[in-house]
Design a protein around this motif. Structure first.
Motif, PDB file in Angstrom:
ATOM      1  N   PHE A   1       0.835  -1.204   0.000  1.00 36.39           N
ATOM      2  CA  PHE A   1       0.000   0.000   0.000  1.00 36.39           C
ATOM      3  C   PHE A   1       0.872   1.257   0.000  1.00 36.39           C
ATOM      4  N   PHE A   2       1.846   1.304   0.899  1.00 37.03           N
ATOM      5  CA  PHE A   2       2.717   2.481   0.971  1.00 37.03           C
ATOM      6  C   PHE A   2       3.641   2.553  -0.242  1.00 37.03           C
ATOM      7  N   ALA A   3       4.059   1.394  -0.757  1.00 38.15           N
ATOM      8  CA  ALA A   3       4.906   1.395  -1.952  1.00 38.15           C
ATOM      9  C   ALA A   3       4.161   1.979  -3.148  1.00 38.15           C
ATOM     10  N   GLU A   4       2.891   1.612  -3.277  1.00 40.03           N
ATOM     11  CA  GLU A   4       2.104   2.159  -4.385  1.00 40.03           C
ATOM     12  C   GLU A   4       1.942   3.667  -4.288  1.00 40.03           C
ATOM     13  N   LEU A   5       2.010   4.177  -3.076  1.00 37.63           N
ATOM     14  CA  LEU A   5       1.884   5.620  -2.873  1.00 37.63           C
ATOM     15  C   LEU A   5       3.240   6.318  -2.891  1.00 37.63           C
ATOM     16  N   GLY A   6       4.273   5.593  -3.330  1.00 37.28           N
ATOM     17  CA  GLY A   6       5.569   6.220  -3.555  1.00 37.28           C
ATOM     18  C   GLY A   6       6.621   5.989  -2.499  1.00 37.28           C
ATOM     19  N   ALA A   7       6.278   5.338  -1.386  1.00 43.09           N
ATOM     20  CA  ALA A   7       7.254   5.112  -0.319  1.00 43.09           C
ATOM     21  C   ALA A   7       8.341   4.148  -0.775  1.00 43.09           C
ATOM     22  N   ARG A   8       9.505   4.279  -0.152  1.00 37.26           N
ATOM     23  CA  ARG A   8      10.610   3.355  -0.421  1.00 37.26           C
ATOM     24  C   ARG A   8      10.501   2.204   0.574  1.00 37.26           C
TER      25      ARG A   8
ATOM     26  N   ALA B   1     -11.769  -3.347 -14.237  1.00 33.93           N
ATOM     27  CA  ALA B   1     -10.987  -4.281 -13.423  1.00 33.93           C
ATOM     28  C   ALA B   1      -9.536  -4.310 -13.888  1.00 33.93           C
ATOM     29  N   ARG B   2      -9.321  -4.321 -15.200  1.00 39.02           N
ATOM     30  CA  ARG B   2      -7.950  -4.344 -15.720  1.00 39.02           C
ATOM     31  C   ARG B   2      -7.178  -3.093 -15.325  1.00 39.02           C
ATOM     32  N   ASP B   3      -7.872  -1.982 -15.128  1.00 34.66           N
ATOM     33  CA  ASP B   3      -7.199  -0.738 -14.722  1.00 34.66           C
ATOM     34  C   ASP B   3      -6.582  -0.849 -13.330  1.00 34.66           C
ATOM     35  N   LEU B   4      -7.019  -1.821 -12.561  1.00 33.02           N
ATOM     36  CA  LEU B   4      -6.491  -2.002 -11.207  1.00 33.02           C
ATOM     37  C   LEU B   4      -5.372  -3.036 -11.145  1.00 33.02           C
ATOM     38  N   VAL B   5      -5.000  -3.584 -12.281  1.00 33.70           N
ATOM     39  CA  VAL B   5      -3.926  -4.586 -12.311  1.00 33.70           C
ATOM     40  C   VAL B   5      -2.572  -3.884 -12.345  1.00 33.70           C
ATOM     41  N   ARG B   6      -1.649  -4.350 -11.514  1.00 35.51           N
ATOM     42  CA  ARG B   6      -0.291  -3.809 -11.457  1.00 35.51           C
ATOM     43  C   ARG B   6       0.694  -4.929 -11.808  1.00 35.51           C
ATOM     44  N   SER B   7       1.616  -4.640 -12.721  1.00 40.72           N
ATOM     45  CA  SER B   7       2.579  -5.638 -13.193  1.00 40.72           C
ATOM     46  C   SER B   7       3.987  -5.259 -12.766  1.00 40.72           C
ATOM     47  N   GLU B   8       4.806  -6.273 -12.508  1.00 44.76           N
ATOM     48  CA  GLU B   8       6.191  -6.041 -12.104  1.00 44.76           C
ATOM     49  C   GLU B   8       6.972  -7.346 -12.253  1.00 44.76           C
ATOM     50  N   THR B   9       8.247  -7.248 -12.557  1.00 45.48           N
ATOM     51  CA  THR B   9       9.117  -8.420 -12.583  1.00 45.48           C
ATOM     52  C   THR B   9       9.833  -8.536 -11.241  1.00 45.48           C
ATOM     53  N   ILE B  10       9.675  -9.676 -10.582  1.00 48.05           N
ATOM     54  CA  ILE B  10      10.344  -9.948  -9.304  1.00 48.05           C
ATOM     55  C   ILE B  10      11.226 -11.179  -9.505  1.00 48.05           C
ATOM     56  N   ASP B  11      12.499 -11.058  -9.178  1.00 49.26           N
ATOM     57  CA  ASP B  11      13.430 -12.182  -9.340  1.00 49.26           C
ATOM     58  C   ASP B  11      13.315 -12.804 -10.733  1.00 49.26           C
ATOM     59  N   ASN B  12      13.270 -11.934 -11.730  1.00 50.04           N
ATOM     60  CA  ASN B  12      13.204 -12.347 -13.140  1.00 50.04           C
ATOM     61  C   ASN B  12      11.900 -13.046 -13.510  1.00 50.04           C
ATOM     62  N   THR B  13      10.895 -12.916 -12.658  1.00 50.61           N
ATOM     63  CA  THR B  13       9.609 -13.545 -12.918  1.00 50.61           C
ATOM     64  C   THR B  13       8.544 -12.473 -13.128  1.00 50.61           C
ATOM     65  N   PRO B  14       7.845 -12.485 -14.264  1.00 48.05           N
ATOM     66  CA  PRO B  14       6.749 -11.528 -14.469  1.00 48.05           C
ATOM     67  C   PRO B  14       5.621 -11.804 -13.473  1.00 48.05           C
ATOM     68  N   THR B  15       5.176 -10.776 -12.796  1.00 47.17           N
ATOM     69  CA  THR B  15       4.120 -10.943 -11.798  1.00 47.17           C
ATOM     70  C   THR B  15       3.017  -9.914 -12.028  1.00 47.17           C
ATOM     71  N   LYS B  16       1.834 -10.256 -11.531  1.00 49.83           N
ATOM     72  CA  LYS B  16       0.695  -9.344 -11.593  1.00 49.83           C
ATOM     73  C   LYS B  16      -0.085  -9.451 -10.295  1.00 49.83           C
TER      74      LYS B  16
ATOM     75  N   ALA C   1      -7.877   1.519  -3.768  1.00 47.85           N
ATOM     76  CA  ALA C   1      -9.120   1.620  -4.515  1.00 47.85           C
ATOM     77  C   ALA C   1      -9.695   3.034  -4.473  1.00 47.85           C
ATOM     78  N   PHE C   2      -9.054   3.928  -3.719  1.00 44.78           N
ATOM     79  CA  PHE C   2      -9.577   5.294  -3.642  1.00 44.78           C
ATOM     80  C   PHE C   2      -8.895   6.175  -4.696  1.00 44.78           C
ATOM     81  N   GLN C   3      -9.573   7.253  -5.011  1.00 48.78           N
ATOM     82  CA  GLN C   3      -9.016   8.274  -5.905  1.00 48.78           C
ATOM     83  C   GLN C   3      -8.910   9.571  -5.127  1.00 48.78           C
ATOM     84  N   LEU C   4      -7.723  10.167  -5.141  1.00 48.30           N
ATOM     85  CA  LEU C   4      -7.466  11.371  -4.354  1.00 48.30           C
ATOM     86  C   LEU C   4      -7.114  12.517  -5.289  1.00 48.30           C
ATOM     87  N   LYS C   5      -7.899  13.574  -5.236  1.00 53.53           N
ATOM     88  CA  LYS C   5      -7.636  14.756  -6.068  1.00 53.53           C
ATOM     89  C   LYS C   5      -7.462  15.963  -5.159  1.00 53.53           C
ATOM     90  N   SER C   6      -6.472  16.774  -5.461  1.00 52.90           N
ATOM     91  CA  SER C   6      -6.232  17.983  -4.653  1.00 52.90           C
ATOM     92  C   SER C   6      -6.600  19.216  -5.452  1.00 52.90           C
TER      93      SER C   6
END
Length: 353
Positions: free
Chosen positions: A22-29, A327-342, A348-353
């Motif tokens: 959750f925090f990673a998706e919001l930009g945290a390290r 539903a597809r708009d909520l899918v996040r893809s990434e390669t972990i240890d050389n393995t494609p993951t989803k 699920a919230f949208q934040l506008k300032s």
């Protein structure tokens, strides 16, 4: 949003790691730290179709995203000291250690706050910090009433098909940590946020708890039906073989449903005119509705219901779900240890300032 936030994720399985994601998706390290000899067990929780020689699984991937991965053995002094160095500059420390393990590793709350007074410590346990019981989602579903309510009279108790208690506990921990972050802006001090799967489950019983607490009603296994509303959760088969369900939450909804079905006379029938009577006579009502539904195609039903704001929907499998753009708009893809993951997003919230 949280680009300057540093998170150390020492948790395993689902609840804790999903908070880190959750925090990673919001930009945290976020750095996920695992024991090199005993990594996160969900790496091995694989479908029969998954490659047993790959270091990640679909289950593991579901709650690990945009993280750095680090292997440290806390019993090794050098590696533990490396962790301590990371703690000194971290904002959040996540764990689900068994009772006594934090002290055994020399990572008690008091010590962590000694080296970093602004650290927010997020902890997940099964049955509370005083209990040493091993807790898996299934056991919590069993012991907090969820399984007793889920299923049908014929099926017996049934667990939910996702680890929902873990998911609920994760949301509780996210909320607690966000509150602690806000508090820290005023006090410049860290905090300890603790969530047990048990408390999260009990807190989520909602209307079912109040039905019991106020009326002494012990929920029975009634499948997808709702104890307080009808028709709600009955499953109907359409002319074209689709499965459809309705959530008729008001008399207005019922009037519109009857209008479409050509059953307007039911709205003045004493057995069905009010919700409480529909609940009492729901089986008879469902038979009447099914007779008409069986002559109608699903698209015609849904087009009318959506146009008139009557809650209705198809029962879809996941292949059908992920054909939808939303539903597809909520899918996040990434390669972990050389393995494609989803995985699906933790946000699920949208934040506008």
């Amino acid at each position: 949003m949280f680009e300057d936030l540093i998170v150390l994720d020492c948790s395993t399985v689902l609840a804790g790691p999903s908070v880190g994601t959750f925090f990673a998706e919001l930009g945290a390290r976020v750095t996920k730290i695992e024991n090199p000899a005993i990594p996160d067990v969900t790496r091995s929780w694989k479908l029969a179709s998954e490659d047993r020689n790959v270091a990640v699984s679909a289950y593991f991937s579901s709650v690990n995203y945009r993280k750095n991965y680090l292997k440290l053995d806390f019993k090794n002094e050098f590696q533990r000291n490396h962790l301590i160095d990371l703690v000194k500059t971290a904002d959040i420390f996540l764990s689900n250690f068994k009772k006594g393990d934090a002290e055994k590793f020399g990572l008690s709350d008091t010590y962590l706050h000694t080296i970093n007074p602004q650290l927010i410590i997020g902890k997940i346990s099964g049955f509370g910090s005083a209990s040493d019981r091993v807790a898996y989602d299934l056991i919590l579903q069993a012991e907090t009433g969820f399984m007793s309510m889920n299923g049908t009279p014929e099926s017996g108790p049934v667990k939910m098909p996702v680890a929902l208690i873990d998911v609920l506990a994760a949301h509780q921990l996210k909320e607690g940590i966000l509150a602690a972050l806000l508090q820290r802006t005023k006090t410049q001090k860290g905090a300890v946020v603790s969530v047990s799967l048990y408390d999260a489950a009990i807190a989520s019983l909602a209307n079912q708890a109040s039905n019991y607490l106020m009326q002494g009603y012990i929920p029975q296994r009634i499948g997808s039906l709702h104890p307080n509303i009808a028709p709600y959760g009955e499953i109907f088969i359409t002319n074209d073989g689709k499965l459809i369900t309705f959530a008729i939450g008001s008399n207005k909804h019922f009037e519109l449903l009857c209008d479409f079905l050509g059953l307007g006379h039911l709205t003045s029938d004493r057995r069905f005119s009010e919700n409480v009577e529909r609940v009492k006579n729901r089986s008879e009502l469902a038979e009447i509705i099914q007779e008409i539904i069986s002559r109608c195609d699903a698209n015609d039903i849904l087009e009318f219901m959506h146009r008139h704001f009557v809650p209705a929907g198809l029962i879809r499998n996941l292949e059908e779900v992920f054909k939808e753009t939303s539903a597809r708009d909520l899918v996040r893809s990434e390669t972990i240890d050389n393995t494609p993951t989803k995985r699906v997003s933790q946000i699920a919230f949208q934040l506008k300032s």
